[in-house]
Design a protein around this motif. Sequence first.
Motif, PDB file in Angstrom:
ATOM      1  N   UNK A  35       1.066  -1.212   0.251  1.00  0.00           N
ATOM      2  CA  UNK A  35      -0.105   0.169  -0.007  1.00  0.00           C
ATOM      3  C   UNK A  35       0.889   1.269  -0.014  1.00  0.00           C
ATOM      4  N   UNK A  36       0.692   2.191  -0.883  1.00  0.00           N
ATOM      5  CA  UNK A  36       1.302   3.498  -1.170  1.00  0.00           C
ATOM      6  C   UNK A  36       0.307   4.357  -0.892  1.00  0.00           C
ATOM      7  N   UNK A  37       1.240   5.574  -0.515  1.00  0.00           N
ATOM      8  CA  UNK A  37       0.488   6.921  -0.378  1.00  0.00           C
ATOM      9  C   UNK A  37       1.126   8.019  -0.878  1.00  0.00           C
ATOM     10  N   UNK A  38       0.336   9.152  -1.526  1.00  0.00           N
ATOM     11  CA  UNK A  38       0.864  10.326  -1.995  1.00  0.00           C
ATOM     12  C   UNK A  38       0.161  11.368  -1.075  1.00  0.00           C
ATOM     13  N   UNK A  39       0.567  11.902  -0.024  1.00  0.00           N
ATOM     14  CA  UNK A  39      -0.091  12.661   0.742  1.00  0.00           C
ATOM     15  C   UNK A  39      -0.528  14.190   0.129  1.00  0.00           C
ATOM     16  N   UNK A  40       0.336  14.697  -0.740  1.00  0.00           N
ATOM     17  CA  UNK A  40       0.122  15.824  -1.612  1.00  0.00           C
ATOM     18  C   UNK A  40      -1.056  15.953  -2.248  1.00  0.00           C
ATOM     19  N   UNK A  41      -1.378  14.761  -2.928  1.00  0.00           N
ATOM     20  CA  UNK A  41      -2.285  14.389  -3.929  1.00  0.00           C
ATOM     21  C   UNK A  41      -3.528  13.567  -3.111  1.00  0.00           C
ATOM     22  N   UNK A  42      -3.470  13.496  -1.943  1.00  0.00           N
ATOM     23  CA  UNK A  42      -4.299  12.714  -1.123  1.00  0.00           C
ATOM     24  C   UNK A  42      -4.690  11.412  -1.788  1.00  0.00           C
ATOM     25  N   UNK A  43      -3.745  10.533  -2.095  1.00  0.00           N
ATOM     26  CA  UNK A  43      -4.007   9.365  -2.959  1.00  0.00           C
ATOM     27  C   UNK A  43      -3.632   7.980  -2.342  1.00  0.00           C
ATOM     28  N   UNK A  44      -4.208   6.930  -2.140  1.00  0.00           N
ATOM     29  CA  UNK A  44      -3.590   5.673  -1.765  1.00  0.00           C
ATOM     30  C   UNK A  44      -3.734   4.747  -3.112  1.00  0.00           C
ATOM     31  N   UNK A  45      -2.585   3.868  -3.290  1.00  0.00           N
ATOM     32  CA  UNK A  45      -2.834   2.990  -4.320  1.00  0.00           C
ATOM     33  C   UNK A  45      -2.340   1.750  -3.483  1.00  0.00           C
ATOM     34  N   UNK A  46      -2.991   0.527  -3.624  1.00  0.00           N
ATOM     35  CA  UNK A  46      -2.627  -0.676  -3.293  1.00  0.00           C
ATOM     36  C   UNK A  46      -2.398  -1.818  -4.281  1.00  0.00           C
ATOM     37  N   UNK A  47      -1.366  -2.079  -4.373  1.00  0.00           N
ATOM     38  CA  UNK A  47      -0.869  -3.217  -5.534  1.00  0.00           C
ATOM     39  C   UNK A  47      -0.791  -4.503  -5.047  1.00  0.00           C
ATOM     40  N   UNK A  48      -1.498  -5.392  -5.496  1.00  0.00           N
ATOM     41  CA  UNK A  48      -1.438  -6.761  -4.588  1.00  0.00           C
ATOM     42  C   UNK A  48      -0.508  -7.750  -5.560  1.00  0.00           C
ATOM     43  N   UNK A  49      -0.092  -8.803  -5.070  1.00  0.00           N
ATOM     44  CA  UNK A  49       0.803  -9.521  -6.005  1.00  0.00           C
ATOM     45  C   UNK A  49       0.075 -10.575  -6.766  1.00  0.00           C
ATOM     46  N   UNK A  51      -1.505  -8.903  -9.108  1.00  0.00           N
ATOM     47  CA  UNK A  51      -1.763  -8.249 -10.478  1.00  0.00           C
ATOM     48  C   UNK A  51      -2.870  -7.243 -10.323  1.00  0.00           C
ATOM     49  N   UNK A  52      -3.598  -7.267  -9.081  1.00  0.00           N
ATOM     50  CA  UNK A  52      -4.939  -6.254  -8.945  1.00  0.00           C
ATOM     51  C   UNK A  52      -4.551  -4.936  -8.334  1.00  0.00           C
ATOM     52  N   UNK A  53      -5.068  -3.948  -8.416  1.00  0.00           N
ATOM     53  CA  UNK A  53      -4.697  -2.942  -7.720  1.00  0.00           C
ATOM     54  C   UNK A  53      -6.227  -2.097  -7.218  1.00  0.00           C
ATOM     55  N   UNK A  54      -5.878  -1.066  -6.159  1.00  0.00           N
ATOM     56  CA  UNK A  54      -7.041  -0.194  -5.750  1.00  0.00           C
ATOM     57  C   UNK A  54      -6.710   0.973  -5.625  1.00  0.00           C
ATOM     58  N   UNK A  55      -7.011   2.076  -6.153  1.00  0.00           N
ATOM     59  CA  UNK A  55      -6.600   3.585  -6.224  1.00  0.00           C
ATOM     60  C   UNK A  55      -7.817   4.296  -5.436  1.00  0.00           C
ATOM     61  N   UNK A  56      -7.392   4.733  -4.273  1.00  0.00           N
ATOM     62  CA  UNK A  56      -8.488   5.764  -3.441  1.00  0.00           C
ATOM     63  C   UNK A  56      -8.108   6.958  -3.638  1.00  0.00           C
TER      64      UNK A  56
END
Length: 134
Positions: A35-49, A51-56
Motif C-alpha cells: 500500500x502506497x500513499x501520496x499525501x500531497x495529492x491525497x491518494x492511496x494505491x494498493x498493488x497486490x501480488x 496483479x490487481x490494484x485499488x486506487x483511492x
Amino acid sequence: MKKTLKLTALVMAVAILVCAFAGCTAKLDKLIVGKWSDEQNKVTVEFKDDGTFKFDSSNLNILGLSIGTSVSGTYKVNTEADPATVTAAPEMSFAGFKAGAEITFTAAYDKDSKVLKLTNDKLGTLNLTKVEAV
C-alpha cells in the motif's frame, strides 16, 4: 599482459554495473506490492501480488466540489522497458479513460528517499511512499 588485465578489469566493471542496474529494475515488480500513499495529492494505491490494484483519492475536484473516488483493476510491471513502466487497466471509466483501457506510467524508485514515482503525461505524477507491505 597489462593490456589483457586492463581489458578484463574493464569488462568485469561493465558487467557489474549492468547486473547492478538490471537488478534494481527487476526488483520493481516485487517492490511495488503493498500500500502506497501520496499525501500531497491525497491518494492511496494498493498493488497486490495477484496483479490487481485499488486506487483511492479523497481529492478529486469536479465542478469545484472535492469528492472521493475509488478505482480497482489490474496492473502489469514491465521491467524490460527503459525506464520501467506500470500499466494499469481500470475496471470502470476514470479521468477520460474507459474501462478496460490501459494507462501506462513510467516508474522510478528512489532507494534513498524510498519514493516510487509514477508519471503519465495526461494524469501527472504520483510520488508514492509505502505505508504498508502486503
